[in-house]
Design a protein around this motif. Structure first.
Motif, mmCIF file in Angstrom:
data_model
loop_
_atom_site.group_PDB
_atom_site.id
_atom_site.type_symbol
_atom_site.label_atom_id
_atom_site.label_comp_id
_atom_site.label_asym_id
_atom_site.label_seq_id
_atom_site.Cartn_x
_atom_site.Cartn_y
_atom_site.Cartn_z
ATOM 1 N N TRP A 229 0.819 -1.218 0.000
ATOM 2 C CA TRP A 229 0.000 0.000 0.000
ATOM 3 C C TRP A 229 0.850 1.265 0.000
ATOM 4 O O TRP A 229 0.308 2.369 0.029
ATOM 5 C CB TRP A 229 -0.971 0.007 1.173
ATOM 6 N N VAL A 230 2.162 1.123 -0.043
ATOM 7 C CA VAL A 230 3.064 2.267 -0.164
ATOM 8 C C VAL A 230 3.454 2.417 -1.630
ATOM 9 O O VAL A 230 3.947 1.472 -2.248
ATOM 10 C CB VAL A 230 4.328 2.084 0.706
ATOM 11 N N HIS A 231 3.242 3.592 -2.189
ATOM 12 C CA HIS A 231 3.482 3.845 -3.608
ATOM 13 C C HIS A 231 4.559 4.919 -3.750
ATOM 14 O O HIS A 231 4.303 6.102 -3.494
ATOM 15 C CB HIS A 231 2.187 4.284 -4.289
ATOM 16 N N THR A 232 5.747 4.511 -4.148
ATOM 17 C CA THR A 232 6.871 5.435 -4.320
ATOM 18 C C THR A 232 6.921 5.811 -5.791
ATOM 19 O O THR A 232 7.356 5.031 -6.630
ATOM 20 C CB THR A 232 8.186 4.784 -3.856
ATOM 21 N N THR A 233 6.445 7.003 -6.099
ATOM 22 C CA THR A 233 6.106 7.362 -7.477
ATOM 23 C C THR A 233 7.171 8.180 -8.197
ATOM 24 O O THR A 233 7.039 8.455 -9.379
ATOM 25 C CB THR A 233 4.801 8.181 -7.494
ATOM 26 N N GLY A 234 8.232 8.591 -7.484
ATOM 27 C CA GLY A 234 9.204 9.508 -8.077
ATOM 28 C C GLY A 234 8.961 10.925 -7.605
ATOM 29 O O GLY A 234 7.921 11.236 -7.014
ATOM 30 N N PHE A 235 9.913 11.808 -7.850
ATOM 31 C CA PHE A 235 9.791 13.201 -7.428
ATOM 32 C C PHE A 235 8.686 13.913 -8.203
ATOM 33 O O PHE A 235 8.547 13.730 -9.413
ATOM 34 C CB PHE A 235 11.112 13.936 -7.644
ATOM 35 N N TRP A 236 7.932 14.755 -7.500
ATOM 36 C CA TRP A 236 6.872 15.549 -8.120
ATOM 37 C C TRP A 236 7.436 16.933 -8.430
ATOM 38 O O TRP A 236 7.545 17.777 -7.548
ATOM 39 C CB TRP A 236 5.676 15.667 -7.187
ATOM 40 N N THR A 237 7.791 17.162 -9.640
ATOM 41 C CA THR A 237 8.401 18.432 -10.031
ATOM 42 C C THR A 237 7.391 19.310 -10.742
ATOM 43 O O THR A 237 6.491 18.820 -11.433
ATOM 44 C CB THR A 237 9.619 18.200 -10.941
ATOM 45 N N LEU A 238 7.548 20.616 -10.566
ATOM 46 C CA LEU A 238 6.613 21.589 -11.128
ATOM 47 C C LEU A 238 7.316 22.403 -12.197
ATOM 48 O O LEU A 238 8.214 23.192 -11.893
ATOM 49 C CB LEU A 238 6.093 22.518 -10.028
ATOM 50 N N PRO A 239 6.938 22.232 -13.465
ATOM 51 C CA PRO A 239 7.558 23.037 -14.524
ATOM 52 C C PRO A 239 7.236 24.515 -14.366
ATOM 53 O O PRO A 239 6.222 24.884 -13.778
ATOM 54 C CB PRO A 239 6.937 22.474 -15.815
ATOM 55 N N ALA A 240 8.111 25.340 -14.891
ATOM 56 C CA ALA A 240 7.855 26.784 -14.890
ATOM 57 C C ALA A 240 6.581 27.079 -15.685
ATOM 58 O O ALA A 240 6.244 26.374 -16.640
ATOM 59 C CB ALA A 240 9.042 27.519 -15.502
ATOM 60 N N GLY A 241 5.868 28.088 -15.277
ATOM 61 C CA GLY A 241 4.656 28.462 -15.984
ATOM 62 C C GLY A 241 4.944 28.886 -17.416
ATOM 63 O O GLY A 241 6.031 29.369 -17.732
ATOM 64 N N SER A 242 3.949 28.718 -18.275
ATOM 65 C CA SER A 242 4.149 29.019 -19.697
ATOM 66 C C SER A 242 4.443 30.493 -19.928
ATOM 67 O O SER A 242 5.071 30.860 -20.926
ATOM 68 C CB SER A 242 2.904 28.597 -20.493
ATOM 69 N N GLY A 243 4.009 31.356 -19.014
ATOM 70 C CA GLY A 243 4.248 32.780 -19.191
ATOM 71 C C GLY A 243 5.558 33.262 -18.598
ATOM 72 O O GLY A 243 5.878 34.459 -18.693
ATOM 73 N N TRP A 244 6.329 32.336 -17.979
ATOM 74 C CA TRP A 244 7.565 32.765 -17.333
ATOM 75 C C TRP A 244 8.709 32.835 -18.342
ATOM 76 O O TRP A 244 8.823 31.998 -19.232
ATOM 77 C CB TRP A 244 7.951 31.799 -16.228
ATOM 78 N N SER A 245 9.549 33.825 -18.208
ATOM 79 C CA SER A 245 10.768 33.922 -19.010
ATOM 80 C C SER A 245 11.862 34.493 -18.116
ATOM 81 O O SER A 245 11.594 35.299 -17.210
ATOM 82 C CB SER A 245 10.561 34.812 -20.238
#
Length: 423
Positions: A229-245
């Motif tokens: 019942w333990v699910h090790t799924t990998g790191f949850w990373t958040l991409p930069a927003g589409s409007g970011w530069s």
């Protein structure tokens, strides 16, 4: 499906949950997330409903006792005095967090599932709503295993006792929470008494509930014996927003020479940020590299920009770190981006939470030189470690392979798949 997500803390605690919210929304689910007010921009443009929480982490890190704890990890007699002095202030912080959770429970009415940071009593909110709870561990401290001891356990033990050390996680929670959660459960949520209600690995009826691990199994020892019942799924990373530069000056710095080194110590407040800034600048010059230095919340005081040093407050890691020759960090929230980027690392942990554990694992995996603890960080040692990280081809190869393996796990998308199978 409607999912209520509950998180609190620094950016390293919050950003993975923002990534999960985004992945759930992309899969067509209705998402309500409670998170600190200063970080709502992580999800506000992504079609996610937001419950604004107070910024309790920003208050906590400014306490001198917290800064002392970060340096000493409660070592020695002075450390024990620090623990005693910090507790009443932490209890006040917890009270604010509990009020936020109650508010989120009201706005999350109709949810089918509550997903929460395991250090928060989100399962109590789920009980109030009458729906399942799914705790999330961002560090490998919460589910006992024979493979390694609990990462914060204060002393070495024989391997046969590894599983027993995981009581430490609950001891630490109980010490700092005191009666706060019990009183909040009774007086605010008005839930009936239930024995062992704070046990995050047990549901209302007693059997083990699911657990999501928001980190990579490839950073752990291989002899894992987690239950199914333990699910090790990998790191949850958040991409930069589409409007970011990026700022033009940063783009120009990156293109002006060889790939620089990234140096940043995250959302920590060092006991002497000015000294750390001097150490970092001198180390960069000793190593004869260029560096992008992130000052964060105040662990590093910025100096003057020049051809070798470019200072920023913060930049999206998923965009910046793959362009770096190496990543110098504290092994807090930055660990996920550093691993996924596949770059060699220099690890400079503060003395608490997951940092020393992850620092030792990066060295054991061969992607970083030996750890350089913040309490004894010097320009000479840091400069030597940076020189090794940018020049060691074997280290670079191992870092690239670790990055490839971690990216293949699926991360937040894999977590969504798990959520869809259990609800």
């Amino acid at each position: 499906m409607k999912v209520l997500i509950l998180t609190h803390g620094s950016r390293g605690d919050v950003q993975p949950f923002a990534a999960l919210a985004r992945a759930l929304r992309a899969a067509g689910h209705h998402v309500v997330i409670g998170l600190p007010d200063s970080m709502t921009t992580l999800v506000e443009t992504r079609g996610v409903d937001v419950v604004r929480f107070s910024d309790i982490a920003a208050k906590l890190v400014n306490y001198p006792e917290f800064q002392e704890m970060a340096e000493s990890n409660f070592r020695g007699l002075r450390g024990k005095k620090t623990a005693l002095a910090l507790r009443p202030k932490y209890v006040g912080i917890i009270a604010e967090a509990l009020d936020d959770l109650a508010k989120a429970g009201q706005q999350g009415a109709g949810a089918d599932l509550v997903v929460h940071n395991v250090s928060l009593p989100g399962h109590e909110v789920a009980e109030l709503l009458g729906v399942p709870a799914l705790p999330v561990g961002l560090q490998p401290f919460w589910v006992p295993t024979r493979a390694f001891p609990e990462g914060r356990f204060p002393c070495r033990v024989p391997s046969l006792m590894n599983r027993a050390t995981y009581i430490w996680a609950r001891v630490m929670l109980a010490y700092y929470e005191g009666s706060s959660v019990r009183d909040w459960r009774n007086e605010t949520l008005r839930l009936p008494y239930r024995w062992n209600h704070r046990n995050y690995l047990r549901g209302r009826g007693g059997p083990a509930v699911g657990m999501l691990h928001g980190f990579s199994r490839h950073v752990l020892p291989r002899q894992l014996d987690y239950p199914p019942w333990v699910h090790t799924t990998g790191f949850w990373t958040l991409p930069a927003g589409s409007g970011w530069s990026p700022p033009q000056s940063l783009s120009e710095f990156l293109s002006a020479g060889e790939p620089p080194v990234y140096i940043g110590f995250g959302s920590n407040i060092g006991p002497n940020a000015a000294r750390t800034g001097v150490v970092v600048a001198e180390a960069v010059r000793r190593a004869k590299v260029r560096a992008v230095v992130a000052t964060g919340w105040g662990a590093i005081t910025a100096g003057a920009r020049d051809d070798q040093l470019y200072y920023v407050d913060q930049v999206p890691h998923d965009w910046l770190l793959p362009q770096m020759a190496a990543v110098v960090h504290q092994c807090g929230g930055t660990i996920s981006a550093a691993v996924v980027a596949g770059r060699p690392q220099v690890v400079c942990p503060f003395g608490f939470s997951d940092m020393p554990y992850y620092a030792s694992r990066m060295h054991a995996l061969g992607v970083a030189p030996p750890p350089l603890p913040q309490r004894s960080l010097t320009a000479a040692d840091l400069g030597d470690a940076i020189s090794r990280a940018v020049s060691d081809r074997d280290m670079a190869g191992r870092a690239q392979e670790l990055g490839r393996l971690s990216r293949a796990e699926g991360g937040a998308a894999a977590a969504v798949d798990v959520i869809e199978t259990i609800t």
